[in-house]
Design an enzyme around this catalytic site. Structure first.
Site, PDB file in Angstrom:
ATOM      1  N   ARG A  53     -20.347 -26.017  16.601  1.00 44.50           N
ATOM      2  CA  ARG A  53     -20.426 -26.399  17.846  1.00 44.50           C
ATOM      3  C   ARG A  53     -18.976 -26.654  18.834  1.00 44.50           C
ATOM      4  O   ARG A  53     -19.020 -26.570  20.002  1.00 44.50           O
ATOM      5  CB  ARG A  53     -21.212 -27.841  18.011  1.00 44.50           C
ATOM      6  CG  ARG A  53     -22.570 -27.511  17.752  1.00 44.50           C
ATOM      7  CD  ARG A  53     -23.392 -28.997  17.954  1.00 44.50           C
ATOM      8  NE  ARG A  53     -22.606 -29.577  19.281  1.00 44.50           N
ATOM      9  CZ  ARG A  53     -22.266 -30.887  19.109  1.00 44.50           C
ATOM     10  NH1 ARG A  53     -22.551 -31.561  18.378  1.00 44.50           N
ATOM     11  NH2 ARG A  53     -21.683 -31.343  20.185  1.00 44.50           N
TER      12      ARG A  53
ATOM     13  N   ASP B 269     -12.570 -39.192  18.618  1.00 45.77           N
ATOM     14  CA  ASP B 269     -12.961 -37.689  17.986  1.00 45.77           C
ATOM     15  C   ASP B 269     -12.018 -37.488  16.958  1.00 45.77           C
ATOM     16  O   ASP B 269     -12.264 -36.444  16.343  1.00 45.77           O
ATOM     17  CB  ASP B 269     -12.852 -36.861  19.180  1.00 45.77           C
ATOM     18  CG  ASP B 269     -14.013 -36.992  19.987  1.00 45.77           C
ATOM     19  OD1 ASP B 269     -15.102 -37.752  19.810  1.00 45.77           O
ATOM     20  OD2 ASP B 269     -13.982 -36.297  21.143  1.00 45.77           O
TER      21      ASP B 269
ATOM     22  N   ARG C  92     -26.922 -43.142  22.420  1.00 49.08           N
ATOM     23  CA  ARG C  92     -26.089 -42.747  23.476  1.00 49.08           C
ATOM     24  C   ARG C  92     -26.763 -42.496  24.925  1.00 49.08           C
ATOM     25  O   ARG C  92     -27.215 -41.765  25.517  1.00 49.08           O
ATOM     26  CB  ARG C  92     -25.326 -41.260  23.199  1.00 49.08           C
ATOM     27  CG  ARG C  92     -24.765 -41.243  21.999  1.00 49.08           C
ATOM     28  CD  ARG C  92     -24.046 -39.905  21.692  1.00 49.08           C
ATOM     29  NE  ARG C  92     -23.160 -39.395  22.553  1.00 49.08           N
ATOM     30  CZ  ARG C  92     -22.348 -38.316  22.383  1.00 49.08           C
ATOM     31  NH1 ARG C  92     -22.794 -37.327  21.497  1.00 49.08           N
ATOM     32  NH2 ARG C  92     -21.500 -38.120  23.110  1.00 49.08           N
TER      33      ARG C  92
ATOM     34  N   CYS D 203     -24.190 -34.641  19.469  1.00 50.72           N
ATOM     35  CA  CYS D 203     -23.813 -35.405  18.210  1.00 50.72           C
ATOM     36  C   CYS D 203     -24.623 -36.685  18.047  1.00 50.72           C
ATOM     37  O   CYS D 203     -24.810 -37.306  19.022  1.00 50.72           O
ATOM     38  CB  CYS D 203     -22.447 -35.585  17.903  1.00 50.72           C
ATOM     39  SG  CYS D 203     -21.371 -34.078  17.662  1.00 50.72           S
TER      40      CYS D 203
ATOM     41  N   LYS E 206     -12.920 -27.919  24.333  1.00 52.82           N
ATOM     42  CA  LYS E 206     -14.433 -27.914  24.301  1.00 52.82           C
ATOM     43  C   LYS E 206     -14.859 -28.842  25.424  1.00 52.82           C
ATOM     44  O   LYS E 206     -15.525 -28.592  26.403  1.00 52.82           O
ATOM     45  CB  LYS E 206     -14.876 -28.359  22.950  1.00 52.82           C
ATOM     46  CG  LYS E 206     -16.485 -28.673  23.107  1.00 52.82           C
ATOM     47  CD  LYS E 206     -16.937 -29.074  21.778  1.00 52.82           C
ATOM     48  CE  LYS E 206     -16.857 -30.588  21.592  1.00 52.82           C
ATOM     49  NZ  LYS E 206     -18.085 -31.332  22.132  1.00 52.82           N
ATOM     50  N   ASN E 207     -14.363 -30.055  25.448  1.00 52.47           N
ATOM     51  CA  ASN E 207     -14.746 -31.131  26.361  1.00 52.47           C
ATOM     52  C   ASN E 207     -14.519 -30.832  27.805  1.00 52.47           C
ATOM     53  O   ASN E 207     -15.047 -31.265  28.526  1.00 52.47           O
ATOM     54  CB  ASN E 207     -14.483 -32.371  25.784  1.00 52.47           C
ATOM     55  CG  ASN E 207     -15.393 -32.807  24.585  1.00 52.47           C
ATOM     56  OD1 ASN E 207     -16.317 -32.268  24.206  1.00 52.47           O
ATOM     57  ND2 ASN E 207     -14.914 -33.904  24.110  1.00 52.47           N
TER      58      ASN E 207
HETATM   59  C1  EPZ Z   1     -17.553 -37.726  25.156  1.00 51.50           C
HETATM   60  O1  EPZ Z   1     -18.569 -38.234  25.163  1.00 51.50           O
HETATM   61  C2  EPZ Z   1     -16.853 -36.699  24.482  1.00 51.50           C
HETATM   62  N1  EPZ Z   1     -17.960 -35.632  24.629  1.00 51.50           N
HETATM   63  C3  EPZ Z   1     -17.104 -36.997  22.955  1.00 51.50           C
HETATM   64  O2  EPZ Z   1     -16.855 -36.043  22.221  1.00 51.50           O
HETATM   65  C4  EPZ Z   1     -16.163 -38.254  22.776  1.00 51.50           C
HETATM   66  O3  EPZ Z   1     -16.236 -38.766  21.573  1.00 51.50           O
HETATM   67  C5  EPZ Z   1     -16.607 -39.455  23.976  1.00 51.50           C
HETATM   68  O4  EPZ Z   1     -16.356 -38.965  25.356  1.00 51.50           O
HETATM   69  C6  EPZ Z   1     -15.499 -40.577  23.755  1.00 51.50           C
HETATM   70  O5  EPZ Z   1     -14.332 -40.100  24.039  1.00 51.50           O
HETATM   71  C7  EPZ Z   1     -17.936 -34.627  25.619  1.00 51.50           C
HETATM   72  O6  EPZ Z   1     -16.761 -34.602  26.278  1.00 51.50           O
HETATM   73  C8  EPZ Z   1     -18.894 -33.661  26.036  1.00 51.50           C
HETATM   74  P1  EPZ Z   1     -18.848 -41.892  26.669  1.00 51.50           P
HETATM   75  P2  EPZ Z   1     -19.623 -39.073  26.246  1.00 51.50           P
HETATM   76  O7  EPZ Z   1     -19.729 -41.734  27.663  1.00 51.50           O
HETATM   77  O8  EPZ Z   1     -19.288 -38.665  27.593  1.00 51.50           O
HETATM   78  C9  EPZ Z   1     -21.339 -45.691  26.136  1.00 51.50           C
HETATM   79  C10 EPZ Z   1     -16.812 -34.646  20.270  1.00 51.50           C
HETATM   80  O9  EPZ Z   1     -16.646 -34.887  19.091  1.00 51.50           O
HETATM   81  N2  EPZ Z   1     -22.159 -45.506  27.460  1.00 51.50           N
HETATM   82  O10 EPZ Z   1     -17.177 -42.210  27.139  1.00 51.50           O
HETATM   83  O11 EPZ Z   1     -20.944 -39.279  25.970  1.00 51.50           O
HETATM   84  C11 EPZ Z   1     -21.513 -44.627  25.019  1.00 51.50           C
HETATM   85  O12 EPZ Z   1     -22.667 -45.060  24.340  1.00 51.50           O
HETATM   86  C12 EPZ Z   1     -17.593 -35.744  21.007  1.00 51.50           C
HETATM   87  O13 EPZ Z   1     -16.074 -33.658  20.952  1.00 51.50           O
HETATM   88  C13 EPZ Z   1     -23.079 -46.262  27.818  1.00 51.50           C
HETATM   89  O14 EPZ Z   1     -23.150 -47.265  27.374  1.00 51.50           O
HETATM   90  O15 EPZ Z   1     -18.766 -40.398  25.754  1.00 51.50           O
HETATM   91  C14 EPZ Z   1     -20.377 -44.936  23.919  1.00 51.50           C
HETATM   92  O16 EPZ Z   1     -20.618 -46.196  23.335  1.00 51.50           O
HETATM   93  C15 EPZ Z   1     -18.495 -36.313  20.439  1.00 51.50           C
HETATM   94  N3  EPZ Z   1     -23.597 -45.926  29.050  1.00 51.50           N
HETATM   95  C16 EPZ Z   1     -19.183 -45.106  25.177  1.00 51.50           C
HETATM   96  O17 EPZ Z   1     -19.929 -45.535  26.321  1.00 51.50           O
HETATM   97  C17 EPZ Z   1     -23.497 -44.491  29.549  1.00 51.50           C
HETATM   98  O18 EPZ Z   1     -24.026 -44.414  30.515  1.00 51.50           O
HETATM   99  C18 EPZ Z   1     -18.402 -44.101  25.434  1.00 51.50           C
HETATM  100  O19 EPZ Z   1     -19.177 -42.932  25.939  1.00 51.50           O
HETATM  101  C19 EPZ Z   1     -22.420 -43.723  28.974  1.00 51.50           C
HETATM  102  C20 EPZ Z   1     -21.775 -44.112  27.936  1.00 51.50           C
END
Ligand code: EPZ
Length: 429
Positions: free
Chosen positions: A400, A308, A125, A120, A25-26
């Site tokens: 999803r 995840d 986020r 989600c 998916k991702n």
């Molecule tokens: C990706 O989300 C995945 N989604 C998520 O998968 C996964 O849980 C996550 O990475 C962590 O591995 C997709 O790939 C579509 P991050 P993403 O940016 O990109 C903070 C699933 O179940 N952050 O790595 O949104 C954020 O709040 C899902 O398949 C900031 O502070 O995750 C979090 O605490 C849900 N500022 C941490 O970083 C930013 O600008 C990691 O988020 C961006 C992120």
């Protein structure tokens, strides 16, 4: 499929047999969005048939792309018709990965208007790091009325240092940098397998990306990207979910079409709790017959244990012998499923971002509600482990990200049924 569907599960049976894992998916949501950067049509294979992909395709279509569905997992996307780099509001609100249209539209058009992404509910986020990356490359950003607007006269390669490890931020930085002039260096980049898959896809199209999978990624911008045929990698988290479901039900399952290297952190933890895990070239064999042991776990960016997989693994630990301590601070809200598990008898205490799980002999069936995608998968595993009947509501979350979850589980002998939960209309005579 509809929003009100639910699963009814009669639990207590071990999962036995083999299951084929779908495309990731991702990786797929990023690669579908990346087709915008191409100057020619692209054919994508091994795309999972899940609702997040339907939304991503719908966004492309609404912006003017041509979409031809060849079969349920293969499609040809022609981005040449896109003229208006504006993502429709309702579609963007229903998926997190809609933020990827920021980077791809900026890369191609030097402008993008994208509603703040949904997806989600894992707590706050933010996308500040994405915006920082766009700013570094020369784009301005304004947020007004819930719409993120990016503008640039031209994108110029630069150094981008991420303050935190962000998968989405890294992917968006790559999108904008592949079409920027000169060299971009991304430091503290995320290393997840889907980042490597995305870089492979873009490099096949003619991009010049080096170091994906390490924490420094170097990108030399190019002006043209050609159309390609590309197959998405297998889904690490879907595979891990079946691995855990196999162990949790004391089952015996072959999980096929996987990359065992991507599953190492899950394999190691499953062995720790007493399951047997054997790795083959493209398969993993999991079986468990003795008691499951407790363990401690902390989620980390790749190659650490993935957030995840935390809800599914924690659910299995509810019936392990002893006390387990699970810490997940990647998002602030990843233990919302715990109150649902408590309805099934689980003994879990949550303190901040740590769950303390006291194992019990067995869960008992109950009516529970999926709070997000992985929480939903975890509750299905709970239902498979439990005695009696479990009803899992709000399974649109599961749709999803898991292709044919119920059918694949049925193929392993699970007693799971999808029912439409609708109010019958009263007949007026
Ligand atoms: C990706 O989300 C995945 N989604 C998520 O998968 C996964 O849980 C996550 O990475 C962590 O591995 C997709 O790939 C579509 P991050 P993403 O940016 O990109 C903070 C699933 O179940 N952050 O790595 O949104 C954020 O709040 C899902 O398949 C900031 O502070 O995750 C979090 O605490 C849900 N500022 C941490 O970083 C930013 O600008 C990691 O988020 C961006 C992120």
């Amino acid at each position: 499929m509809n929003n009100m569907d639910k699963f009814i599960i009669h639990g207590g049976k071990p999962l036995i047999g083999s299951v084929n894992v779908s495309g990731a998916k991702n990786a797929a949501v990023a690669i579908v969005a990346a087709t915008i950067l191409s100057d020619e049509p692209c054919t994508l294979e091994n795309v999972p048939e899940i609702s997040d992909i339907s939304i991503a395709l719908r966004i492309l279509y609404e912006m003017g792309a041509g979409i031809r569905i060849i079969d349920k997992n293969t499609m040809r996307i022609d981005p040449r018709g896109i003229s208006n780099p504006v993502v429709p509001y309702e579609l963007a609100r229903s998926m997190r990965a809609s933020s990827y249209f920021l980077g791809t539209l900026l890369g191609r058009f030097k402008k993008a208007d994208v509603p703040m992404p949904g997806g989600c509910d894992l707590g706050d986020r933010p996308i500040d790091q994405h915006i920082k990356a766009f700013n570094c490359l020369g784009a301005s950003c304004a947020i007004d009325g819930g719409i993120v607007s990016l503008r640039a006269d031209e994108l110029i390669g630069s150094q981008i240092y991420f303050d935190i490890n962000t998968v989405g931020g890294t992917i968006n930085a790559i999108f904008a940098a592949v079409k920027a002039k000169g060299l971009t260096v991304i430091e503290n980049a995320a290393k997840e397998p889907h980042i490597v898959d995305l870089a492979n896809f873009l490099n096949t199209m003619g991009a010049d990306i080096m170091g994906a999978g390490t924490d420094v990624i170097k990108i030399r911008g190019v002006s043209v990207l050609k159309g390609v045929d590309y197959a998405i990698i297998p889904d690490q988290i879907e595979a891990g979910t079946y691995m855990v479901a196999a162990a949790a039900t004391k089952g015996n399952v072959w999980i096929n079409n996987v990359i065992p290297k991507h599953l190492e952190s899950i394999t190691a933890k499953l062995r720790k709790v007493g399951a047997s895990v054997e790795e083959y070239d493209e398969s993993i064999h999991v079986h468990a017959d003795g008691p499951l042991l407790s363990t401690s776990l902390k989620t980390l960016p790749h190659p650490g244990f993935p957030t995840d997989m935390q809800p599914q693994f924690s659910t299995m630990l509810t019936v392990s012998e002893g006390t387990s301590v699970v810490t997940d601070d990647i998002f602030d809200n990843r233990f919302r499923y715990v109150s649902e598990l408590r309805r099934m008898g689980a003994n879990i205490k949550v303190e901040g971002t740590t769950a303390i799980i006291q194992g019990i002999p067995q869960l008992t069936g109950a009516s529970v509600r999926a709070t997000d995608l992985r929480a939903g998968a975890a509750l299905v595993i709970a239902g498979l482990m439990a005695s009696g009947t479990t009803v899992v509501e709000n399974i649109f979350h599961i749709d999803r990200g898991y292709e044919n979850f119920d059918d694949k589980l049925k193929g392993l002998g699970a007693d799971i049924r999808r029912v439409a939960d609708y109010e019958p209309k009263r007949r007026v005579i």
